[in-house]
Design a protein around this motif. Structure first.
Motif: not given
Length: 193
Positions: A122, A125-129, A150
């Motif tokens: 991750r 700037s990444d979203n986990m979904e 993460d």
């Protein structure tokens, strides 16, 4: 030459052939393509993510060099998954047996298979979904073992065939299990940035 931003409409769909042409014409741009043809342009990472990526890739490469059990790949490699998507994990590995089933032409292009093992890291700037969906997509296409790291929250999600996702809080290392025998991914430097 002045550089200008490119905005890609979410409704734009590209074929496999168009994706290959775009990738060939834009070798410095990281592109992915979903199974439905959606084009994804991935921005470059920042320094800390780059440090983490090279550490992960280096550990996988070194283990593979010692064992000669397969082929290790960095984040520049796009795989053509069985569902038609083109995905570029942050680090990947394919067993030698599976790699050897590909022709030289297939090995030189986007390998038409899902890796046996992948790591996704991750970025800030990444979203986990979307990353979780990508990991599920790998599983649906034959992934045997995967890790979604993460670093910000010092959490790792482990993905395996026919098992629930296992979430580890602040692990010191990860095992390659039966997929990568003897491989231990040390997370000290990944979590310290």
């Amino acid at each position: 030459m002045n550089k200008i931003p490119v905005i890609i409409p979410q409704t734009l769909r590209v074929t496999q052939q168009q994706f290959e042409q775009l990738a060939a014409a834009n070798r410095d741009v990281r592109l992915e393509r979903t199974a439905t043809g959606e084009l994804i342009v991935m921005p470059p990472t920042g320094g800390n993510t780059g440090k983490r990526n090279i550490d992960l890739e280096g550990q996988l490469w070194y283990w593979n060099r010692q064992t000669s059990l397969g082929v290790a790949f960095n984040s520049s490699t796009a795989f053509k998954l069985p569902n038609g998507a083109n995905r570029s994990p942050d680090a990947a590995w394919v067993s030698q047996e599976r790699w050897d089933t590909l022709t030289l032409e297939q090995q030189g292009a986007f390998p038409p298979l899902c890796p046996d093992f992948v790591i996704e890291l991750r970025s800030k700037s990444d979203n986990m979904e979307p990353l979780r969906k990508k990991m599920q997509e790998y599983l649906e296409n034959g992934l045997r073992l995967g890790g979604l790291i993460d670093a910000k929250n010092k959490r790792v999600e482990i993905y395996r065939q026919d098992r629930e996702v296992e979430v580890l809080e602040s692990p010191v290392s990860l095992s390659g299990e039966a997929v990568l025998p003897g491989f231990v991914l040390t997370l000290q430097f990944v979590f310290s940035c």
